[in-house]
Design a protein around this motif. Sequence first.
Motif, mmCIF file in Angstrom:
data_model
loop_
_atom_site.group_PDB
_atom_site.id
_atom_site.type_symbol
_atom_site.label_atom_id
_atom_site.label_comp_id
_atom_site.label_asym_id
_atom_site.label_seq_id
_atom_site.Cartn_x
_atom_site.Cartn_y
_atom_site.Cartn_z
ATOM 1 N N LEU A 112 6.235 -0.430 -10.563
ATOM 2 C CA LEU A 112 5.392 0.371 -9.671
ATOM 3 C C LEU A 112 3.903 0.116 -9.864
ATOM 4 N N SER A 113 3.543 -1.010 -10.457
ATOM 5 C CA SER A 113 2.126 -1.290 -10.689
ATOM 6 C C SER A 113 1.576 -2.389 -9.790
ATOM 7 N N GLY A 114 2.428 -3.021 -8.992
ATOM 8 C CA GLY A 114 1.979 -4.159 -8.205
ATOM 9 C C GLY A 114 1.977 -5.442 -8.999
ATOM 10 N N LEU A 115 2.572 -5.438 -10.183
ATOM 11 C CA LEU A 115 2.600 -6.627 -11.027
ATOM 12 C C LEU A 115 3.437 -7.733 -10.381
ATOM 13 N N ILE A 116 4.612 -7.376 -9.883
ATOM 14 C CA ILE A 116 5.515 -8.328 -9.247
ATOM 15 C C ILE A 116 5.519 -8.151 -7.739
ATOM 16 N N PHE A 117 5.699 -6.887 -7.299
ATOM 17 C CA PHE A 117 5.818 -6.596 -5.884
ATOM 18 C C PHE A 117 4.583 -5.835 -5.408
ATOM 19 N N PRO A 118 4.095 -6.121 -4.215
ATOM 20 C CA PRO A 118 2.953 -5.359 -3.691
ATOM 21 C C PRO A 118 3.284 -3.879 -3.561
ATOM 22 N N ILE A 119 2.289 -3.043 -3.800
ATOM 23 C CA ILE A 119 2.492 -1.603 -3.700
ATOM 24 C C ILE A 119 2.976 -1.221 -2.306
ATOM 25 N N GLU A 120 2.501 -1.945 -1.291
ATOM 26 C CA GLU A 120 2.867 -1.613 0.090
ATOM 27 C C GLU A 120 4.354 -1.832 0.360
ATOM 28 N N ASP A 132 8.588 4.434 0.578
ATOM 29 C CA ASP A 132 7.682 5.579 0.647
ATOM 30 C C ASP A 132 8.066 6.680 -0.336
ATOM 31 N N GLY A 133 9.372 6.856 -0.556
ATOM 32 C CA GLY A 133 9.799 7.914 -1.457
ATOM 33 C C GLY A 133 9.392 7.697 -2.903
ATOM 34 N N LEU A 134 9.087 6.459 -3.279
ATOM 35 C CA LEU A 134 8.696 6.140 -4.663
ATOM 36 C C LEU A 134 7.247 5.705 -4.779
ATOM 37 N N ARG A 135 6.635 5.367 -3.660
ATOM 38 C CA ARG A 135 5.288 4.804 -3.720
ATOM 39 C C ARG A 135 4.280 5.777 -4.310
ATOM 40 N N TRP A 136 4.463 7.079 -4.063
ATOM 41 C CA TRP A 136 3.493 8.057 -4.550
ATOM 42 C C TRP A 136 3.460 8.111 -6.080
ATOM 43 N N ILE A 137 4.581 7.734 -6.716
ATOM 44 C CA ILE A 137 4.615 7.754 -8.177
ATOM 45 C C ILE A 137 3.631 6.732 -8.755
ATOM 46 N N SER A 138 3.416 5.630 -8.028
ATOM 47 C CA SER A 138 2.521 4.588 -8.538
ATOM 48 C C SER A 138 1.091 5.085 -8.702
ATOM 49 N N ASN A 139 0.727 6.171 -8.017
ATOM 50 C CA ASN A 139 -0.622 6.714 -8.181
ATOM 51 C C ASN A 139 -0.867 7.259 -9.581
ATOM 52 N N VAL A 180 0.592 5.859 -12.352
ATOM 53 C CA VAL A 180 0.894 4.789 -13.305
ATOM 54 C C VAL A 180 -0.406 4.081 -13.654
ATOM 55 N N GLN A 181 -0.834 4.191 -14.900
ATOM 56 C CA GLN A 181 -2.128 3.627 -15.290
ATOM 57 C C GLN A 181 -2.158 2.110 -15.180
ATOM 58 N N ALA A 182 -1.000 1.463 -15.331
ATOM 59 C CA ALA A 182 -0.960 0.006 -15.238
ATOM 60 C C ALA A 182 -1.331 -0.483 -13.845
ATOM 61 N N ARG A 183 -1.077 0.333 -12.825
ATOM 62 C CA ARG A 183 -1.426 -0.079 -11.454
ATOM 63 C C ARG A 183 -2.923 -0.357 -11.349
ATOM 64 N N TYR A 184 -3.735 0.481 -11.940
ATOM 65 C CA TYR A 184 -5.183 0.336 -11.818
ATOM 66 C C TYR A 184 -5.695 -0.781 -12.731
ATOM 67 N N TYR A 185 -5.038 -0.952 -13.877
ATOM 68 C CA TYR A 185 -5.486 -2.012 -14.777
ATOM 69 C C TYR A 185 -5.150 -3.393 -14.218
ATOM 70 N N VAL A 186 -4.042 -3.517 -13.485
ATOM 71 C CA VAL A 186 -3.712 -4.783 -12.819
ATOM 72 C C VAL A 186 -4.830 -5.172 -11.859
ATOM 73 N N ILE A 187 -5.337 -4.206 -11.134
ATOM 74 C CA ILE A 187 -6.428 -4.473 -10.189
ATOM 75 C C ILE A 187 -7.668 -4.968 -10.932
ATOM 76 N N ILE A 188 -7.983 -4.332 -12.049
ATOM 77 C CA ILE A 188 -9.171 -4.708 -12.814
ATOM 78 C C ILE A 188 -9.035 -6.118 -13.386
ATOM 79 N N VAL A 189 -7.872 -6.410 -13.966
ATOM 80 C CA VAL A 189 -7.682 -7.706 -14.623
ATOM 81 C C VAL A 189 -7.687 -8.839 -13.600
ATOM 82 N N ARG A 190 -6.980 -8.661 -12.486
ATOM 83 C CA ARG A 190 -6.949 -9.724 -11.480
ATOM 84 C C ARG A 190 -8.314 -9.912 -10.829
ATOM 85 N N ASP A 191 -9.064 -8.844 -10.690
ATOM 86 C CA ASP A 191 -10.411 -9.002 -10.153
ATOM 87 C C ASP A 191 -11.288 -9.765 -11.135
ATOM 88 N N ALA A 192 -11.133 -9.493 -12.432
ATOM 89 C CA ALA A 192 -11.975 -10.155 -13.432
ATOM 90 C C ALA A 192 -11.680 -11.640 -13.520
#
Length: 367
Positions: A295-303, A307-314, A316-328
């Motif tokens: 649920l972090s977007g590591l393998i599969f896109p969040i989109e 829908d029933g599980l997507r809200w849980i990803s909000n 999950v701290q790893a979801r936000y760190y994936v964004i930071i690391v890939r941006d860096a």
Amino acid sequence: MRRIIAQARKELTQLLRDRLALGLALVLPVALTALMGTTVSLTVTNIPIVIQDLDQTPLSRQYADAFRTSLTFRVVPLAPAAQPETMLAAGRARAALIIPEHFARELRRHRPVQTQLLVDATDGNTAKLIRGSAGQVTSAFVRQLGGAPVPAIQTATRLWFNPGREPRKFYGPGFLVLGLSIFPTVLAALAMSREGEQKTILQVYVSSISAHEFLLGKILAGMVVGVAQCSLLALLMFTLFGLRFAGDPTPIIAGSALFVFCVMSFGSMVGAAIPNQAAAVQAVALGGFLLAFLLSGLIFPIENIPDGLRWISNFVQARYYVIIVRDAFLQGGGWPAVWWAVAAIGGIGLVFYALAWRTMRRMQVKA
């Protein structure tokens, strides 16, 4: 502050004396990231395909050669008496192309020709890729023959951030996040649950140290180990994966510190609530591994998450760190692009710490 430092020193001393735990903390994250980051790839190549040419003309052989030169397909020989269906059923091919009779004659007369493509759809995603790749090969072949008009608008595509579409540059940073999600959390949960399982926590309850000082000391020691893990994994990104910082490195530095604090707080919360090491590790496996992996977007896109599980990803701290690391390492957007992700990790970490402190404070003996 002295009590916090003393508690952190005690935790680090115990860790240094335990070689197995030290190996778990430093060696396994690097090995996991190197193994998974270099082996996992969703790019489909070398797909076995058989071609049955019923026309046997230079033009039909040229069409078959277009599939042979493609990087996506690998043409498997078809025996003269064999049928393409048997090759699919036996698992020796994933697709079969049947070129009909009078293929060349109909093309020269500018009449539509239908070739048949049989695809093994056991794996639905691979089947879609086979169909799309075969269509692209056919379209390129028709354009070479001059059978397709030039469109009024032509799109020139340019790939940014990862022009070579190298899987390791996409998955490497993701598995860095996964390594930091698992091992610091496990160490924190084990350190805290061991206190309850061995009843040494009773010494803490009757001492003058507060719940804040006890927790901060354990988290500070874990952060020292987590920063060491993060440094080793970053070195792996620079060497094995060939990545460099694409822009300002300060967001990933701040985000990494907050992420290590967040996962250590989560592990401490689990260990404080579950005074059993085996049960605590199982809880960490659910919260630190499964949620981070799925649920972090590591393998599969969040989109693409239902829908029933997507809200849980909000949460999950790893979801936000994936964004930071890939941006860096890839995009280089810097603070304007990822400040909200850094803030989200800090907020989640404070929630975990507050829950751990509440559990400890409830059991603390008041003087």
